[in-house]
Design a protein around this motif. Structure first.
Motif, short mmCIF file in Angstrom:
data_model
loop_
_atom_site.label_atom_id
_atom_site.label_comp_id
_atom_site.label_asym_id
_atom_site.label_seq_id
_atom_site.Cartn_x
_atom_site.Cartn_y
_atom_site.Cartn_z
N LYS A 1 -3.37 -6.12 -3.06
CA LYS A 1 -2.05 -5.74 -3.40
C LYS A 1 -1.54 -6.16 -4.81
CE LYS A 1 -1.26 -5.40 1.52
NZ LYS A 1 -0.88 -6.09 2.71
N SER B 1 -6.75 -9.88 2.22
CA SER B 1 -6.24 -8.70 2.57
C SER B 1 -4.81 -8.57 1.71
CB SER B 1 -5.99 -8.63 4.02
OG SER B 1 -4.94 -9.76 4.25
N GLU C 1 0.81 -1.32 -0.06
CA GLU C 1 0.03 0.06 -0.01
C GLU C 1 0.78 1.48 0.09
OE1 GLU C 1 -2.40 -0.68 3.31
OE2 GLU C 1 -3.61 -1.95 2.38
N ASN C 2 2.15 1.21 0.33
CA ASN C 2 2.75 2.48 0.54
C ASN C 2 3.79 2.68 -0.43
OD1 ASN C 2 4.67 0.42 0.84
ND2 ASN C 2 5.84 1.42 2.41
N ASN D 1 5.06 -6.98 2.40
CA ASN D 1 3.88 -6.25 3.38
C ASN D 1 4.35 -5.28 4.47
OD1 ASN D 1 1.81 -7.47 2.16
ND2 ASN D 1 1.79 -9.30 3.42
N PHE E 1 0.86 1.55 -6.30
CA PHE E 1 -0.29 0.81 -5.48
C PHE E 1 -1.79 1.04 -6.03
CE2 PHE E 1 -3.86 0.54 -2.06
CZ PHE E 1 -3.63 -0.98 -2.11
N GLN E 2 -1.98 2.58 -6.38
CA GLN E 2 -3.27 3.20 -6.80
C GLN E 2 -3.57 2.69 -8.28
OE1 GLN E 2 -5.41 4.48 -4.95
NE2 GLN E 2 -3.51 4.57 -3.08
#
Length: 319
Positions: free
Chosen positions: A257, A253, A171-172, A234, A176-177
């Motif tokens: 990603k 979860s 996510e960082n 992660n 990721f977007q």
């Protein structure tokens, strides 16, 4: 001379040790040595230079071993012909599978195959590609499942499916977007890799060969496990690439990603490979049929770009 004697010669040529060769042939060392000596006396030549450590083939010994392999294969083919004529699908079958395929593909087809063909005794080994090639060429495997093309002169390849590479982006990370990513988005310096010896690692290196940023990474780690690479990603320590089938069992979860590539998607070619002698071809065909029938429901990608598993090879395009 007999087929058994020739098998003893091949065993010594492979292991370069009479004692070890005898163990592999399930006979005593004196028995094996005596039988090989009988051949040498019959032909009035020396096959092995016993003064060398390890034992070496003489020049004429190398030619004899090459011919002995052909004779043993053709002798085995006689029994194979009889079994094919009878429509018999059974007996011992030695199958090698590379580590990045074994945990995902094997559970998908094994139960189905043994139910369909209960007379086949499958002996399955997890081996890297180099080990598989050696064992196929030495007659210690009947077939294998590996990433191809391998360009091996004595080995046939039947494509089973094409498996896309999938990016795993925490996510960082700046990408990721993105809903889909491109090869140019990858930075080899931040990709967490499998350790050397895995052809999936070599595929990534071929895919990203122009994407390094010259040592900007803070550390280097190579693992034998996709699970380890996922956990490190992660923790924000980099990104990684996974084979598509491996992504199916991830936690929800972790699935958020995953990022697929734009088409044509980079992918690896997975094939059933076997010696050109085609011994036990009826079992090979049964394996191919079982795996192909199951995998169609899981792999539906068509527009892919095949990435070679061979080191330093150019990409090979397939439709």
């Amino acid at each position: 001379m007999t087929i058994t004697q020739l098998k003893y010669v091949l065993a010594v040529a492979e292991h370069k040790n009479f004692t070890l060769a005898a163990e592999k042939c399930f006979v005593t060392q004196p028995t094996l040595s005596m039988q090989i000596q009988k051949i040498e006396e019959e032909l009035s030549i020396t096959i092995f230079d016993r003064t060398k450590k390890p034992i070496q083939l003489t020049d004429i010994g190398q030619k004899i071993v090459s011919q002995a392999k052909n004779i043993v294969i053709e002798a085995d083919r006689i029994q194979d012909i009889v079994e094919q004529q009878k429509g018999f699908i059974g007996g011992e079958f030695r199958l090698g599978i590379i580590p990045t395929i074994m945990p995902t593909l094997l559970p998908m087809f094994l139960n189905n195959f043994i139910k369909k063909h209960p007379k086949v005794k499958l002996i399955i080994e997890e081996l890297n590609t180099d080990e598989i090639i050696t064992k196929l060429n030495n007659g210690h495997l009947d077939a294998a499942i590996a990433a191809t093309p391998l360009m091996e002169e004595k080995i046939k390849e039947i494509v089973l499916y094409y498996e896309p590479f999938v990016a795993y982006i925490p996510e960082n990370h700046q990408h990721f977007q993105k809903q889909e990513i491109e090869v140019d988005d990858l930075n080899l310096d931040e990709i967490l890799l499998l350790q050397d010896g895995h052809c999936f690692r070599d595929g990534i290196l071929n895919l990203c060969k122009n994407n390094t940023q010259n040592g900007t990474n803070r550390f280097q780690i190579e693992s034998g496990s996709f699970e380890t690479l996922i956990k490190l990603a992660n923790e924000g320590l980099g990104t990684t690439l996974l084979p598509f089938l491996h992504t199916l069992d991830l936690k929800e979860s972790d699935k958020v990603k995953l990022r697929h590539f734009v088409e044509p998607k980079p992918a690896r070619e997975i094939s059933l490979i076997y010696p050109k002698s085609e011994l036990k071809i009826q079992i090979i065909d049964a394996l191919r049929s079982t795996i192909s029938g199951i995998i169609k429901g899981a792999i539906i990608f068509q527009n892919v770009e095949i990435i070679s598993p061979l080191q330093n090879k150019e990409r090979n395009l397939r439709g």
